[in-house]
Motif scaffolding. Structure first.
Motif, PDB file in Angstrom:
ATOM      1  N   LEU A   3       0.420   2.560  18.283  1.00 31.66           N
ATOM      2  CA  LEU A   3      -0.229   2.420  16.988  1.00 31.66           C
ATOM      3  C   LEU A   3       0.269   1.151  16.316  1.00 31.66           C
ATOM      4  O   LEU A   3       1.472   0.897  16.270  1.00 31.66           O
ATOM      5  N   ALA A   4      -0.643   0.354  15.807  1.00 29.11           N
ATOM      6  CA  ALA A   4      -0.289  -0.869  15.085  1.00 29.11           C
ATOM      7  C   ALA A   4      -0.975  -0.825  13.724  1.00 29.11           C
ATOM      8  O   ALA A   4      -2.202  -0.738  13.639  1.00 29.11           O
ATOM      9  N   TYR A   5      -0.189  -0.856  12.677  1.00 24.96           N
ATOM     10  CA  TYR A   5      -0.707  -0.814  11.316  1.00 24.96           C
ATOM     11  C   TYR A   5      -0.562  -2.185  10.680  1.00 24.96           C
ATOM     12  O   TYR A   5       0.514  -2.768  10.697  1.00 24.96           O
ATOM     13  N   PHE A   6      -1.653  -2.685  10.113  1.00 28.93           N
ATOM     14  CA  PHE A   6      -1.628  -3.958   9.411  1.00 28.93           C
ATOM     15  C   PHE A   6      -1.998  -3.707   7.959  1.00 28.93           C
ATOM     16  O   PHE A   6      -3.015  -3.085   7.668  1.00 28.93           O
ATOM     17  N   LEU A   7      -1.181  -4.191   7.053  1.00 31.61           N
ATOM     18  CA  LEU A   7      -1.432  -4.114   5.621  1.00 31.61           C
ATOM     19  C   LEU A   7      -1.593  -5.545   5.135  1.00 31.61           C
ATOM     20  O   LEU A   7      -0.640  -6.334   5.151  1.00 31.61           O
ATOM     21  N   LEU A   8      -2.816  -5.905   4.739  1.00 38.43           N
ATOM     22  CA  LEU A   8      -3.136  -7.286   4.412  1.00 38.43           C
ATOM     23  C   LEU A   8      -3.449  -7.439   2.927  1.00 38.43           C
ATOM     24  O   LEU A   8      -4.314  -6.750   2.388  1.00 38.43           O
ATOM     25  N   ASP A   9      -2.748  -8.354   2.282  1.00 41.45           N
ATOM     26  CA  ASP A   9      -2.964  -8.663   0.866  1.00 41.45           C
ATOM     27  C   ASP A   9      -4.169  -9.578   0.753  1.00 41.45           C
ATOM     28  O   ASP A   9      -4.158 -10.700   1.241  1.00 41.45           O
ATOM     29  N   THR A  10      -5.231  -9.099   0.135  1.00 43.09           N
ATOM     30  CA  THR A  10      -6.429  -9.906  -0.075  1.00 43.09           C
ATOM     31  C   THR A  10      -6.693 -10.116  -1.559  1.00 43.09           C
ATOM     32  O   THR A  10      -7.812 -10.413  -1.971  1.00 43.09           O
ATOM     33  N   SER A  11      -5.651  -9.985  -2.367  1.00 40.03           N
ATOM     34  CA  SER A  11      -5.786 -10.105  -3.817  1.00 40.03           C
ATOM     35  C   SER A  11      -5.987 -11.558  -4.232  1.00 40.03           C
ATOM     36  O   SER A  11      -5.874 -12.486  -3.431  1.00 40.03           O
ATOM     37  N   GLY A  12      -6.245 -11.766  -5.509  1.00 39.16           N
ATOM     38  CA  GLY A  12      -6.468 -13.092  -6.056  1.00 39.16           C
ATOM     39  C   GLY A  12      -5.298 -14.032  -5.858  1.00 39.16           C
ATOM     40  O   GLY A  12      -5.476 -15.257  -5.804  1.00 39.16           O
ATOM     41  N   SER A  13      -4.097 -13.505  -5.725  1.00 41.17           N
ATOM     42  CA  SER A  13      -2.924 -14.358  -5.511  1.00 41.17           C
ATOM     43  C   SER A  13      -2.970 -15.042  -4.149  1.00 41.17           C
ATOM     44  O   SER A  13      -2.212 -15.970  -3.889  1.00 41.17           O
ATOM     45  N   MET A  14      -3.871 -14.591  -3.288  1.00 44.91           N
ATOM     46  CA  MET A  14      -3.993 -15.159  -1.949  1.00 44.91           C
ATOM     47  C   MET A  14      -5.114 -16.193  -1.865  1.00 44.91           C
ATOM     48  O   MET A  14      -5.517 -16.586  -0.778  1.00 44.91           O
ATOM     49  N   ASN A  15      -5.620 -16.652  -2.997  1.00 45.32           N
ATOM     50  CA  ASN A  15      -6.702 -17.641  -3.012  1.00 45.32           C
ATOM     51  C   ASN A  15      -6.334 -18.911  -2.276  1.00 45.32           C
ATOM     52  O   ASN A  15      -5.170 -19.292  -2.215  1.00 45.32           O
ATOM     53  N   GLY A  16      -7.352 -19.543  -1.712  1.00 48.31           N
ATOM     54  CA  GLY A  16      -7.164 -20.854  -1.101  1.00 48.31           C
ATOM     55  C   GLY A  16      -6.456 -20.819   0.233  1.00 48.31           C
ATOM     56  O   GLY A  16      -6.798 -20.053   1.132  1.00 48.31           O
ATOM     57  N   GLU A  17      -5.450 -21.676   0.369  1.00 49.03           N
ATOM     58  CA  GLU A  17      -4.740 -21.839   1.639  1.00 49.03           C
ATOM     59  C   GLU A  17      -4.080 -20.553   2.154  1.00 49.03           C
ATOM     60  O   GLU A  17      -4.167 -20.269   3.353  1.00 49.03           O
ATOM     61  N   PRO A  18      -3.447 -19.734   1.289  1.00 53.07           N
ATOM     62  CA  PRO A  18      -2.823 -18.511   1.815  1.00 53.07           C
ATOM     63  C   PRO A  18      -3.807 -17.548   2.482  1.00 53.07           C
ATOM     64  O   PRO A  18      -3.525 -17.014   3.549  1.00 53.07           O
ATOM     65  N   ILE A  19      -4.977 -17.322   1.869  1.00 51.99           N
ATOM     66  CA  ILE A  19      -5.928 -16.387   2.473  1.00 51.99           C
ATOM     67  C   ILE A  19      -6.546 -16.992   3.730  1.00 51.99           C
ATOM     68  O   ILE A  19      -6.817 -16.282   4.703  1.00 51.99           O
ATOM     69  N   GLN A  20      -6.719 -18.313   3.745  1.00 50.87           N
ATOM     70  CA  GLN A  20      -7.247 -18.977   4.941  1.00 50.87           C
ATOM     71  C   GLN A  20      -6.257 -18.835   6.099  1.00 50.87           C
ATOM     72  O   GLN A  20      -6.644 -18.563   7.228  1.00 50.87           O
TER      73      GLN A  20
END
Length: 64
Positions: A6-23
Motif C-alpha cells: 500500500l502506498a499513500y500519497f497526501l498532496l498539498d494542492t492549496s493556494g500556497s502551492m501556486n506557481g513553481e511549487p505546484i508545477q
C-alpha cells in the motif's frame, strides 16, 4: 495469494502551492506514475491511494 504494497500519497494542492511549487509537484508525481505504469511488477504489487487537500479533501484510488 497476492500481497500488495500500500502506498499513500497526501498532496498539498492549496493556494500556497501556486506557481513553481505546484508545477514541481505535478511533474514529480506524474513522473512517478509513468515509471510505475511502465513496470509490470509494480502494477501487480502496488496499490495506490492519493489524497489531495486544499479547501476540500479529495481521495482517488487509481486502478492498477
Amino acid at each position: 495469494m497476492n500481497r500488495r504494497l500500500l502506498a499513500y500519497f497526501l498532496l498539498d494542492t492549496s493556494g500556497s502551492m501556486n506557481g513553481e511549487p505546484i508545477q514541481a509537484l505535478n511533474n514529480g508525481f506524474n513522473g512517478l506514475i509513468s515509471m510505475l505504469r511502465s513496470d509490470p511488477q509494480a502494477m501487480d504489487t502496488l496499490h495506490l491511494s492519493v489524497t489531495t487537500f486544499d479547501r476540500e479533501v479529495k481521495k482517488y484510488y487509481p486502478d492498477g
